[in-house]
Every structure is written in structure tokens, then in C-alpha cells.
Design an enzyme around this catalytic site. Structure first.
Site, PDB file in Angstrom:
ATOM      1  CE  LYS A 118      18.542 -25.798 -14.940  1.00 37.34           C
ATOM      2  NZ  LYS A 118      19.384 -24.879 -14.253  1.00 37.34           N
ATOM      3  CE  LYS A 200      23.583 -27.481 -20.127  1.00 40.22           C
ATOM      4  NZ  LYS A 200      23.532 -26.114 -19.755  1.00 40.22           N
ATOM      5  CE  LYS A 203      25.209 -26.171 -12.202  1.00 41.28           C
ATOM      6  NZ  LYS A 203      25.479 -24.885 -12.781  1.00 41.28           N
TER       7      LYS A 203
HETATM    8  P1  ATP Z   1      23.163 -26.778 -15.253  1.00 40.31           P
HETATM    9  O1  ATP Z   1      24.237 -27.791 -15.037  1.00 40.31           O
HETATM   10  O2  ATP Z   1      22.237 -26.589 -14.105  1.00 40.31           O
HETATM   11  O3  ATP Z   1      22.486 -26.889 -16.598  1.00 40.31           O
HETATM   12  P2  ATP Z   1      25.133 -25.023 -16.188  1.00 40.31           P
HETATM   13  O4  ATP Z   1      26.327 -25.745 -15.755  1.00 40.31           O
HETATM   14  O5  ATP Z   1      24.661 -25.062 -17.601  1.00 40.31           O
HETATM   15  O6  ATP Z   1      23.911 -25.392 -15.265  1.00 40.31           O
HETATM   16  P3  ATP Z   1      24.593 -22.255 -16.111  1.00 40.31           P
HETATM   17  O7  ATP Z   1      24.624 -21.297 -14.977  1.00 40.31           O
HETATM   18  O8  ATP Z   1      23.230 -22.648 -16.605  1.00 40.31           O
HETATM   19  O9  ATP Z   1      25.400 -23.527 -15.780  1.00 40.31           O
HETATM   20  O10 ATP Z   1      25.412 -21.657 -17.339  1.00 40.31           O
HETATM   21  C1  ATP Z   1      26.330 -20.605 -17.230  1.00 40.31           C
HETATM   22  C2  ATP Z   1      26.915 -20.260 -18.576  1.00 40.31           C
HETATM   23  O11 ATP Z   1      27.698 -21.351 -19.053  1.00 40.31           O
HETATM   24  C3  ATP Z   1      25.875 -19.995 -19.658  1.00 40.31           C
HETATM   25  O12 ATP Z   1      26.313 -18.931 -20.470  1.00 40.31           O
HETATM   26  C4  ATP Z   1      25.831 -21.268 -20.428  1.00 40.31           C
HETATM   27  O13 ATP Z   1      25.451 -21.062 -21.764  1.00 40.31           O
HETATM   28  C5  ATP Z   1      27.272 -21.746 -20.343  1.00 40.31           C
HETATM   29  N1  ATP Z   1      27.351 -23.201 -20.427  1.00 40.31           N
HETATM   30  C6  ATP Z   1      26.917 -24.098 -19.509  1.00 40.31           C
HETATM   31  N2  ATP Z   1      27.174 -25.362 -19.892  1.00 40.31           N
HETATM   32  C7  ATP Z   1      27.812 -25.267 -21.093  1.00 40.31           C
HETATM   33  C8  ATP Z   1      28.342 -26.213 -22.002  1.00 40.31           C
HETATM   34  N3  ATP Z   1      28.279 -27.513 -21.757  1.00 40.31           N
HETATM   35  N4  ATP Z   1      28.938 -25.762 -23.124  1.00 40.31           N
HETATM   36  C9  ATP Z   1      29.034 -24.445 -23.375  1.00 40.31           C
HETATM   37  N5  ATP Z   1      28.542 -23.484 -22.563  1.00 40.31           N
HETATM   38  C10 ATP Z   1      27.934 -23.875 -21.439  1.00 40.31           C
END
Ligand code: ATP
Ligand code: LTN
Length: 336
Positions: A118, A200, A203
Site C-alpha cells: 500500500k 490477486k 477492486k
Molecule cells: P484492496 O483491494 O484494497 O487490497 P481487498 O479487496 O483485498 O482490498 P480487504 O478489505 O483488504 O479487501 O479484504 C477483505 C477480506 O477479503 C479479507 O479477508 C481478504 O483476505 C479477503 N480477500 C480480498 N481479496 C481477496 C482475493 N483476491 N482472494 C481471496 N480473498 C480475498
């Protein structure tokens, strides 16, 4: 014979309302929150305090927080059986977060991969909150004497640091905190971007990301365009190293249908990627359809959602306060 009542184990997790919820959030985290309320004591929250570590538009943050609550409920979390709340409504998170900051080392925080990622993405705003984020996350978890933390694989490192902080604190003051464990699913823990399978699903890469509220035709278009591998094999086979694109689609298909990789391989034997991709799209659309419909219905009733937030915060606060009192006493704060 008299039945012996065993206390339920406690589950807790949160997601930042920093953008719309997506398939990675659903398969990696939320899917494992659902249907567990009979077996576990469940707490789920909107991590809005974590969200402001990156600059937000205030009106959007407010709207997304309530939308996320609607989506939690629409996914199957009954607010009568699960404690659903907004992090900033429970002041104990900030208070324990401060105390735990004083038990978290600079070196530990420097090693967190989420911080490194980040801060690379937000080079103009590497603030203190972004750095100490894991101490606040530890507070979120430890306040509730949590046993299990259902999260995706990317949160494993934060969960491990939480355990270290709890053990350090307990080592000094006695048994104050329960030592929690991450609860990471077998299928779905790491969903990759549809158009960049080496990163991964997130968003921040919207083209390769499927959102829970997205229209079926848009979802199908994203699956049809999903990157498959440039091998000449054109065969649905699980091989994450050599076939990351197809393996990611298989992982998604497995997570939404419950089928094993072997079953999927035989289901699509001889079909090629051209038939496989829309089949995965269809399975995802059907999984998300009832969630989208129910969330849309709930969002029309703002007063109901606000009521859920209010009662969730009251229940959460009651539990959190007990831990906070104990911590304040242990560290030597003068009682009020
Ligand atoms: P950002 O896009 O800012 O990295 P994010 O979409 O990962 O954010 P978070 O709030 O960080 O969202 O994650 C919320 C939950 O979703 C966490 O438990 C995280 O492990 C899970 N998660 C997020 N992205 C994935 C993914 N691609 N695959 C599996 N689990 C995910
Ligand atoms: N750090 C998590 C969100 C989060 C969380 C938590 C998850 C904040 N507090 C407590 C589980 C338990 C994230 O970025 N996905």
C-alpha cells in the site's frame, strides 16, 4: 442425563468499505462466515477506521459502509444471530488500538507486506495509520476474545502478528487475551485477477474483478475475456504454475460449485477453454444473483439498516468493554 453446555467458540472478521465488495472478498472471507451462527458466536464488522488509512471521499465512505452492511445481510448473515456492526461505532477499538501500538515493534510493522504494497501504491500519503494498521487490527480481534478469524490468505501475516502481540501482552500481565487463529478456506483463499492471474483480484484492478452487485451480462463479459494460458494444450487442467489463468478459473468454479479439481477436469475433458469460461461465468452469476437481489431490496430500507448498525454496536460494545477494562487495569491506568 443433564446436558453440559459448552461455550461456543467465537469468530470475528471485517472488511474495509474502501470499495465495492467483490468475488475475492466473498470466496476468500464472507462465504466462510455464513451458516456458522449455530456453531459459533459470530461478530462481523465494516472496518471503516482502517479505510481512512487511504484518503476517502466522506460521502462515498458513508454510503459504502451502509451498502456493505446490506450485502453482509444479503449473503446470509442474519443480524438476529450474528453481531453485525460498524467499527467506528465501538470506541473501544481505537482505545485498545492505542494500547497495543505500545506493544508492537517498529521492526514488526516494517515487515508487513500489506504496508509495503500500500505504501508503494500511495507514495504521496504514507501516513502513521497505514503503518500501525496491524495494531488496530489486533485490537479488533483481541477485544472480543476471538478464537477464529475467517479471512483470505493475504491476511495471514496480520493474524500471526496479532498472536505475537497477544502473547507478548499476556507474557507481561497474565492471561488477558485469548490467542486467536486464522481460518483460511481451501478453495477461494486467493482469487486472482481475471485479466492478470499473477495478481490477486482486487477492486483497484476493476477490469479483472467481479463485483457482488455487478449485472449478469457484465460478469459474463469479464469471464469470456478472462486470460487463459498461452499453452497450445487448450485443456482444463489444474496447474497453477504453468496454467495460472485456467487454474484460477478452476479455483473459482470449485469454490462456487463445491466440485473438486478432478471432477472439474473430467466435466470439461475435451471441451477447451471456449466452453469452460462461460460455464464459470454462469455459475458465478447464479451464486451472486440472490445476493444482489436481496441487497437491492435491503438498501431501499435505510432505517432498517441503521437499526441493525445500532443494535450491533450495542452488543459489540458490551463485550469489548469487558476486555478494555481489564487491559486498562493491567497497564496501570487510574480508574475513572
Ligand atoms: P484492496 O483491494 O484494497 O487490497 P481487498 O479487496 O483485498 O482490498 P480487504 O478489505 O483488504 O479487501 O479484504 C477483505 C477480506 O477479503 C479479507 O479477508 C481478504 O483476505 C479477503 N480477500 C480480498 N481479496 C481477496 C482475493 N483476491 N482472494 C481471496 N480473498 C480475498
Ligand atoms: N485487514 C483486513 C480487514 C480487517 C480485519 C480485521 C479482518 C481489519 N480488521 C479484523 C479480520 C479481523 C483487510 O485489509 N482485509
Amino acid at each position: 442425563m443433564e446436558e453440559v453446555k459448552v461455550a461456543k467458540k467465537r469468530m470475528l472478521s471485517g472488511i474495509q468499505p474502501s470499495g465495492d465488495l467483490h468475488l475475492g472478498n466473498y470466496l476468500g472471507a464472507m462465504k466462510n462466515w455464513i451458516g456458522l451462527a449455530d456453531e459459533f458466536d459470530c461478530f462481523y464488522f465494516m472496518a471503516d477506521m482502517h479505510t481512512i488509512t487511504v484518503r476517502q471521499n466522506p460521502a462515498d465512505l458513508r454510503r459504502r459502509t451502509l451498502e456493505q452492511m446490506a450485502q453482509y445481510i444479503a449473503c446470509g448473515l442474519d443480524p438476529e444471530k450474528n453481531v453485525l456492526f460498524v467499527q467506528s461505532h465501538v470506541h473501544q477499538h481505537a482505545e485498545l488500538g492505542w494500547v497495543l501500538n505500545c506493544f508492537t515493534m517498529f521492526g514488526e510493522l516494517s515487515r508487513m507486506t500489506q504496508f509495503k504494497d500500500k505504501s508503494a501504491k500511495n507514495a504521496e500519503n504514507i501516513n502513521g495509520g497505514l503503518f500501525t494498521y496491524p495494531s488496530l487490527m489486533a485490537a479488533d480481534i483481541l477485544l472480543y476474545q476471538t478464537d477464529l478469524i475467517p479471512v483470505g490468505h493475504d491476511q495471514k501475516q496480520h493474524c500471526e502478528l496479532t498472536r505475537d502481540i497477544a502473547q507478548r501482552f499476556n507474557g507481561i500481565y497474565g492471561n488477558v487475551f485469548k490467542i486467536p487463529e486464522p481460518y483460511i478456506p481451501k478453495a477461494g483463499a486467493r482469487i486472482m485477477s481475471l485479466n492478470a492471474p499473477e495478481t490477486k483480484m482486487s477492486k483497484s484492478l476493476p477490469d479483472g474483478c467481479v463485483f457482488l452487485m455487478e449485472k449478469p451480462e457484465d460478469i459474463q463479459r469479464k469471464f469470456k475475456r478472462a486470460i487463459t494460458d498461452s499453452d497450445t494444450e487448450n485443456c482444463v487442467r489444474f496447474d497453477p504454475e504453468n496454467k495460472p489463468g485456467v487454474s484460477n478459473l478452476m479455483n473459482i468454479y470449485s469454490a462456487v460449485t463445491g466440485r473438486s479439481f478432478e471432477q472439474i477436469e473430467s466435466e470439461f475433458a475435451g471441451c477447451g477453454y471456449g466452453a469452460f469460461k462461460p460455464a464459470v461465468g454462469e455459475a458465478v452469476i447464479e451464486t451472486l444473483r440472490p445476493i444482489r437481489e436481496e441487497a437491492t431490496r435491503l438498501l431501499a430500507d435505510k432505517a432498517y439498516l441503521e437499526g441493525v448498525c445500532r443494535s450491533g454496536a450495542e452488543k459489540a460494545s458490551y463485550v469489548a468493554e469487558k476486555t478494555l477494562r481489564k487491559v486498562y487495569k493491567k497497564v496501570g491506568f487510574l480508574p475513572r
